[in-house]
Design an enzyme around this catalytic site. Structure first.
Site, short mmCIF file in Angstrom:
data_model
loop_
_atom_site.label_atom_id
_atom_site.label_comp_id
_atom_site.label_asym_id
_atom_site.label_seq_id
_atom_site.Cartn_x
_atom_site.Cartn_y
_atom_site.Cartn_z
N GLU A 1 0.84 -1.21 0.00
CA GLU A 1 0.00 0.00 0.00
C GLU A 1 0.87 1.25 0.00
O GLU A 1 0.66 2.19 -0.76
CB GLU A 1 -0.90 -0.03 1.23
CG GLU A 1 -1.96 1.04 1.26
CD GLU A 1 -2.92 0.89 2.45
OE1 GLU A 1 -2.67 0.05 3.34
OE2 GLU A 1 -3.92 1.62 2.47
N GLY B 1 -8.31 5.13 7.37
CA GLY B 1 -9.11 5.03 8.59
C GLY B 1 -8.50 4.05 9.57
O GLY B 1 -8.65 4.17 10.77
N ALA B 2 -7.79 3.03 9.03
CA ALA B 2 -7.27 1.98 9.93
C ALA B 2 -5.76 1.87 9.91
O ALA B 2 -5.18 1.28 10.82
CB ALA B 2 -7.89 0.62 9.53
N SER B 3 -5.11 2.42 8.89
CA SER B 3 -3.63 2.37 8.88
C SER B 3 -3.09 3.65 8.25
O SER B 3 -3.84 4.41 7.62
CB SER B 3 -3.13 1.17 8.06
OG SER B 3 -3.30 1.44 6.67
N GLN C 1 0.64 5.10 6.16
CA GLN C 1 1.88 4.67 5.53
C GLN C 1 2.79 5.87 5.31
O GLN C 1 2.33 6.95 4.97
CB GLN C 1 1.62 4.03 4.16
CG GLN C 1 0.99 2.65 4.19
CD GLN C 1 -0.47 2.67 4.64
OE1 GLN C 1 -0.85 1.99 5.61
NE2 GLN C 1 -1.30 3.45 3.98
#
Ligand SMILES: Nc1nc2c(ncn2[C@@H]2O[C@H](COP(=O)(O)OP(=O)(O)OP(=O)(O)O)[C@@H](O)[C@H]2O)c(=O)[nH]1
Ligand SMILES: [Ca+2]
Length: 497
Positions: free
Chosen positions: A174, A203-205, A207
């Site tokens: 990603e 929303g959840a990770s 990078q």
């Protein structure tokens, strides 16, 4: 006299020959001109298409890309033609009714059908990549995540396109594909220019990805590419549970545990929410995530009350990041190695949505923090009155989200007031949204060659222009030659015999 006559008899055919040659030359030139013009007439560009579904934790988006059919390997040619945001939550929310996950994509896939010429449907590849929401579901309930993916696969196999697979991509992929998208759209690969870093907040990770030669430590956080004849060593790390939705739950959990007295109803005084904000919420909506170790029994309510203290909010948010325990030369947080930051960074997804709303995309770090403190103290009813067209789900969280972003970038990644200006908050580059999906498709369709494609010394237009100019030059030389020849033959001294 006889000699002259003989000469004339012998050469009676000179003049018609010259005229004939001249006519042929002019015809050749005209033919060349017409060919050049017709060849370059804007022929109806033939395009090829590709579709990528970004199955994120909060929602799914369907991207349609296009590129000129004959320029498959040229760079900078793939652009976004259409995007459709699927209604409802991300596919991971269908864990308990997995059979509905696939059909939830129907409306957007029909839009994709309408945006691509029918005769191209069969040859158009479709890819689905799922990100952190499905990574968390797989952690919690592997069979549920399989059922959701099966439903999605069955549905996409039924579309008129060529379905190429649906999978949960890794956080490293990603990050890396987001970096490829940023630098492809900026044409940095073809021009072998300095690349830019990529910052993606979901929303959840979240990078962070940037080129770095310092891969002596934590090789797992490095990906090596050979693109257009140049080697790239790219650092990328994905922090699962540090997307802004999950980070908010972690913050609520920390505050709830500090407030758990076990007596009476549970009231949470939250400095990251506005004065006058008061909502009764379910503990289940905080604790039903693998990002938090089990919490209190989930059928209990709590009253979420805002106090709007931006400074205190910054202090609370800082506790989400563990800055101790670095065994490498330099770390970001939670003991994760991170090489020194350098160069420009493009921050997209929620980085952009939040900082754009708060009007902080061009502010310094200090001013951003000051403006956030002031914004967080705005009474909730005033905020609602002035932003009635903004989704309440987003509006209620901007104080937290902005504070989270500034803390993540400064405390987490170690951006300073000096390097803050190297960050650009963006949604698009040209007409294309910035995200991992374009880079993912370019990689799977091999549209970024490892070696620079041989390019002709001249661009096509330049080549045609040069050819026409040369032809005109030849033509004028011939005409001049004829004139000179004629003049010299008519001016030749009469021989007296
Ligand atoms: N304010 C605002 N927030 C948005 C908007 N679109 C998405 N978000 C929120 O921004 C966060 C990140 O959105 P996305 O980048 O789509 O996240 P995602 O891809 O679903 O999440 P990951 O799977 O972790 O990548 C989520 O909390 C979304 O709810 C928007 O237009 N405005
Ligand atoms: Ca995302």
């Amino acid at each position: 006299m006889a000699g002259q006559r003989e000469m004339r008899e012998k050469n009676t055919w000179h003049r018609p020959l010259i005229i004939c040659i001249a006519v042929f030359f002019v015809m050749a030139i005209v033919g060349l001109l017409i060919t050049g013009v017709v060849q370059n007439k804007a022929i109806k560009q033939k395009y090829k298409y590709g579709i990528v579904l970004d199955a994120g934790s909060s929602h799914t988006s369907v991207y349609v890309y296009q590129w000129p059919a004959e320029k498959e390997n040229n760079t900078g040619m793939v652009t976004q033609k259409h995007v459709c945001n699927v209604k409802g939550k991300g596919i991971s929310s269908y864990a308990k009714n997995a059979e509905k996950a696939g059909p939830s994509l129907k409306e957007c896939m029909q839009e994709a059908e309408r945006s691509i010429p029918t005769q191209r449907h069969q040859e158009t590849p479709v890819y689905l990549g799922a990100t952190a929401g499905m990574r968390l579901l797989r952690k919690e309930d592997d069979s549920a995540s399989d059922r959701v993916l099966d439903s999605v696969v069955r549905f996409l196999q039924g579309t008129p396109f060529t379905f190429q697979g649906a999978r949960i991509i890794t956080g490293q992929e990603e990050g890396a594909y987001g970096w490829i998208t940023v630098n492809y759209l900026s044409d940095n690969f073809r021009k072998a220019q300095r690349t830019m870093g990529a910052l993606d907040l979901g929303g959840a990770s979240t990078q962070i990805t940037f080129e770095s030669g310092d891969h002596s430590q934590s090789p797992d956080d490095f990906i090596h590419f050979r693109l257009y004849g140049k080697e790239y060593s790219v650092y990328t790390h994905s922090f699962l549970c540090y997307g802004k939705d999950q980070a908010l739950r972690v913050l609520l959990d920390q505050q709830l545990r500090a407030n758990l007295t076990g007596t009476g109803s549970l009231i949470l005084q939250d400095p990251c929410f506005h004065p006058g904000y008061k909502k009764v919420k379910l503990l289940a909506d905080v604790y039903n995530t693998p990002c938090i170790r089990t919490g209190p029994s989930s059928n209990v309510n709590f009253t979420h009350v805002g106090t709007g203290n931006g400074k205190l909010c910054q202090e609370k948010v800082r506790r989400i990041f563990n800055s101790s325990g670095c065994s490498s030369r330099s770390c970001s947080f939670n003991g994760v190695f991170q090489p020194p930051l350098h160069g420009q960074f493009e921050a997209f997804s929620a980085f952009f949505f939040v900082m754009k709303f708060l009007n902080l995309t061009s502010e310094s770090l200090e001013d951003s923090k000051k403006k956030l403190v002031s914004y967080c103290s705005t009474p909730w009813d005033e905020l609602q009155k002035n932003n009635h067209n903004v989704k309440e789900k987003y509006l209620q969280e901007y104080c937290f989200s902005g504070t989270y972003i500034v803390t993540l970038l400064e405390e987490g990644y170690s951006f300073t007031s000096g390097s803050w200006k190297d960050i650009r908050f963006i949604k698009k580059i040209g007409d294309s949204d910035v995200g991992w999906t374009l880079g993912y498709m370019l990689n799977l369709t091999n549209m970024i060659p490892a070696e620079a494609p041989d390019s002709p010394p001249l661009p096509h237009g330049g080549y045609v222009t040069l050819m026409v100019l040369l032809a005109l030059l030849v033509c004028s030389l011939v005409v001049c030659g004829c004139c000179v020849f004629r003049r010299s033959s008519s001016a030749a001294p009469k021989q007296i015999v």
